[in-house]
Enzyme design. Structure first.
Site, PDB file in Angstrom:
ATOM      1  N   TYR A 137       0.821  -1.207   0.000  1.00  0.00           N
ATOM      2  CA  TYR A 137       0.000   0.000   0.000  1.00  0.00           C
ATOM      3  C   TYR A 137       0.862   1.268   0.000  1.00  0.00           C
ATOM      4  O   TYR A 137       0.449   2.304  -0.511  1.00  0.00           O
ATOM      5  CB  TYR A 137      -0.893   0.049   1.248  1.00  0.00           C
ATOM      6  CG  TYR A 137      -2.183  -0.706   1.152  1.00  0.00           C
ATOM      7  CD1 TYR A 137      -2.203  -2.066   0.869  1.00  0.00           C
ATOM      8  CD2 TYR A 137      -3.399  -0.068   1.360  1.00  0.00           C
ATOM      9  CE1 TYR A 137      -3.396  -2.764   0.802  1.00  0.00           C
ATOM     10  CE2 TYR A 137      -4.590  -0.755   1.294  1.00  0.00           C
ATOM     11  CZ  TYR A 137      -4.582  -2.109   1.006  1.00  0.00           C
ATOM     12  OH  TYR A 137      -5.776  -2.785   0.945  1.00  0.00           O
ATOM     13  N   LYS A 179       3.106 -15.436   2.322  1.00  0.00           N
ATOM     14  CA  LYS A 179       3.306 -16.147   1.057  1.00  0.00           C
ATOM     15  C   LYS A 179       4.815 -16.377   0.960  1.00  0.00           C
ATOM     16  O   LYS A 179       5.492 -15.935   0.029  1.00  0.00           O
ATOM     17  CB  LYS A 179       2.757 -15.298  -0.110  1.00  0.00           C
ATOM     18  CG  LYS A 179       2.749 -15.990  -1.458  1.00  0.00           C
ATOM     19  CD  LYS A 179       1.617 -16.991  -1.631  1.00  0.00           C
ATOM     20  CE  LYS A 179       1.731 -17.712  -2.963  1.00  0.00           C
ATOM     21  NZ  LYS A 179       0.759 -18.814  -3.123  1.00  0.00           N
ATOM     22  N   ASP A 212      -3.045 -18.406   0.508  1.00  0.00           N
ATOM     23  CA  ASP A 212      -4.085 -19.074  -0.289  1.00  0.00           C
ATOM     24  C   ASP A 212      -4.773 -20.158   0.536  1.00  0.00           C
ATOM     25  O   ASP A 212      -5.996 -20.290   0.536  1.00  0.00           O
ATOM     26  CB  ASP A 212      -3.516 -19.619  -1.615  1.00  0.00           C
ATOM     27  CG  ASP A 212      -2.166 -20.295  -1.477  1.00  0.00           C
ATOM     28  OD1 ASP A 212      -1.585 -20.291  -0.371  1.00  0.00           O
ATOM     29  OD2 ASP A 212      -1.686 -20.850  -2.481  1.00  0.00           O
ATOM     30  N   ASP A 236      -6.506  -7.159   4.409  1.00  0.00           N
ATOM     31  CA  ASP A 236      -7.644  -6.491   3.781  1.00  0.00           C
ATOM     32  C   ASP A 236      -8.556  -7.522   3.124  1.00  0.00           C
ATOM     33  O   ASP A 236      -9.766  -7.540   3.349  1.00  0.00           O
ATOM     34  CB  ASP A 236      -7.129  -5.492   2.724  1.00  0.00           C
ATOM     35  CG  ASP A 236      -8.260  -4.799   1.979  1.00  0.00           C
ATOM     36  OD1 ASP A 236      -9.216  -4.367   2.643  1.00  0.00           O
ATOM     37  OD2 ASP A 236      -8.179  -4.711   0.740  1.00  0.00           O
ATOM     38  N   ASP A 240     -12.608  -9.138   4.494  1.00  0.00           N
ATOM     39  CA  ASP A 240     -13.889  -9.104   3.767  1.00  0.00           C
ATOM     40  C   ASP A 240     -14.442 -10.521   3.620  1.00  0.00           C
ATOM     41  O   ASP A 240     -15.652 -10.752   3.721  1.00  0.00           O
ATOM     42  CB  ASP A 240     -13.729  -8.481   2.363  1.00  0.00           C
ATOM     43  CG  ASP A 240     -14.020  -6.979   2.345  1.00  0.00           C
ATOM     44  OD1 ASP A 240     -13.624  -6.287   3.303  1.00  0.00           O
ATOM     45  OD2 ASP A 240     -14.643  -6.503   1.372  1.00  0.00           O
TER      46      ASP A 240
HETATM   47  C1  IPM Z   1     -10.417  -1.053   4.080  1.00  0.00           C
HETATM   48  C2  IPM Z   1     -10.496  -0.515   2.670  1.00  0.00           C
HETATM   49  C3  IPM Z   1      -9.282   0.337   2.356  1.00  0.00           C
HETATM   50  C4  IPM Z   1      -8.059  -0.564   2.441  1.00  0.00           C
HETATM   51  C5  IPM Z   1      -9.310   1.078   1.007  1.00  0.00           C
HETATM   52  C6  IPM Z   1     -10.556   1.881   0.830  1.00  0.00           C
HETATM   53  C7  IPM Z   1      -8.098   1.951   0.852  1.00  0.00           C
HETATM   54  O1  IPM Z   1     -10.666  -1.547   1.745  1.00  0.00           O
HETATM   55  O2  IPM Z   1     -10.352  -0.247   5.015  1.00  0.00           O
HETATM   56  O3  IPM Z   1     -10.454  -2.267   4.265  1.00  0.00           O
HETATM   57  O4  IPM Z   1      -7.732  -1.272   1.471  1.00  0.00           O
HETATM   58  O5  IPM Z   1      -7.410  -0.552   3.486  1.00  0.00           O
HETATM   59 MN    MN Z   2     -11.035  -3.463   2.655  1.00  0.00          MN
END
Ligand code: IPM
Ligand code: MN
Ligand code: NAD
Length: 346
Positions: A137, A179, A212, A236, A240
């Site tokens: 990032y 990884k 993975d 990240d 999700d």
């Molecule tokens: C999160 C989001 C952010 C990230 C983006 C919007 C920059 O996906 O907070 O999880 O990747 O950290």
């Molecule tokens: Mn995110």
């Protein structure tokens, strides 16, 4: 004295979930809210996603509460154009918030709201500890007409401090994700996490899991995990994925913390984004935002009883049937607020 909270509603559903959250907080204590423009809204007003004034205000606050940023209006592939997400990254970096804690604890009331079978998810109670200010990032980016690159780098010190955070939060086991079969940064990560473990936390079990495989195990046997430690991008993506164990991405809160020795206000925000596809309809699930406010009360302000009251009210509202559309129901954002408010005062 009132706690000074900087609030950043941001874009999309951001303002729709921030407003009810402030109403709830108002019932729980004495807070001074100072609202600022951030993300896409700040690009429109000032040309940048995070102004120096807003960063300074955040630095001076007791805690920062953020909803979400981004949206199609500011989506661009032109590297010279500002993006809302730069505000978020600038804020995390600017406040030194290297540790992002994302608890994943499906509530019994929502076991059947998950696309996974109840038997799979029952009893899951894990914490994703995501490194937040390093890795790909924040490395150098290049772009020419025919090529592009993003550098991923980590220092020993960066890995040590996030590893310590993960081991300190663990009850029994840290599953460190990498990884290491391909990436040099992962080999450093694995070595440093192993050294911190051996030196400081030998009583905690440590396992190294390739990313993975981790993505698969998270769905196959989520109960196995206690703390999932991951670098910035892996964390990240995995969080999700983990959100679906709870029924919806609209359920997952987070806390971003810095060093205890150099106190900096924590940042509290839901894991989800600005949900442009449902923005403006009044149907966003505000619970991840409510639960992020609870994390702020507990981790940012030392108000554990108030945090518990808020979390309890959310849990009872769900047990009594509250379901926004993302959870398969028909409740609107305002109804979710009413349901939680009613259980807060009772
Ligand atoms: C999160 C989001 C952010 C990230 C983006 C919007 C920059 O996906 O907070 O999880 O990747 O950290
Ligand atoms: Mn995110
Ligand atoms: P998203 O999380 O915004 O949405 C993904 C899906 O989940 C959408 O269908 C959305 O409607 C749904 N969803 C998300 N939150 C919800 C909620 N509270 N209630 C009901 N449904 C919800 O991810 P995306 O669509 O990939 O990203 C949209 C924008 O948000 C992008 O600009 C992205 O960069 C940004 N983003 C910001 C943050 C943040 O501010 N922390 C986090 C992730 C994404």
């Amino acid at each position: 004295m009132a706690h000074r909270i900087v609030t950043l509603p941001g874009d999309g559903i951001g303002p729709e979930i921030m407003a009810p959250t402030l109403e709830l907080l108002g019932r729980l204590g004495d807070f001074d809210f100072e609202q600022h423009t951030f993300g896409g809204a700040s690009i429109d007003a000032h040309g940048v996603a995070l102004t120096d004034e807003v960063l300074a205000a955040c630095r001076g606050a007791d805690a920062v509460l953020l909803a979400a940023v981004g949206g199609p209006k500011w989506d661009t592939t032109d590297p010279s154009k500002p993006r809302p997400e730069q505000g978020l990254l600038g804020l995390r970096k600017g406040l030194g918030l290297y540790a992002n804690l994302r608890p994943v604890k499906p509530l019994p009331a929502l076991y059947d709201a998950s696309p996974l079978r109840r038997e799979r998810i029952e009893g899951t109670d894990l914490l994703v500890v995501r490194e937040l200010t390093g890795g790909i990032y924040f490395g150098e980016k290049t772009r020419t007409a025919t090529s592009a690159s993003d550098v991923c780098s980590y220092t020993t010190a960066e890995v040590e401090r996030i590893a310590r955070m993960a081991f300190s939060a663990a009850r029994s086991r840290v599953s460190s994700v990498d990884k290491a079969n391909v990436l040099e940064t992962s080999r450093l990560w694995r070595e440093v996490v192993g050294a911190v473990h051996a030196r400081e936390f030998p009583h905690i079990e440590l396992e190294h899991v390739l990313v993975d495989n981790a993505a698969m195990q998270l769905i196959a046997s989520p109960r196995h995990f206690d703390v999932l430690l991951a670098e910035n991008m892996f964390g990240d993506i995995l969080s999700d994925e983990a959100a679906m164990l709870t029924g919806s991405i609209g359920m997952l809160p987070s806390a971003s913390l810095g060093d205890q020795n150099s106190p900096t206000p924590g940042l509290f925000e839901p894991v989800h984004g600005s949900a442009p596809d449902i923005a403006g309809q009044g149907i966003a699930n505000p619970l991840a935002m409510f639960l992020s406010a609870a994390m702020m009360l507990r981790h940012g302000l030392g108000l554990a009883d108030e945090a518990q009251a808020l979390e309890g009210a959310v849990e009872t509202a769900l047990a009594d049937g509250l379901r926004t559309p993302d959870l398969g129901g028909g409740a609107r954002t305002g109804e979710a607020l009413e349901a939680v408010l009613a259980r807060l005062s009772s």
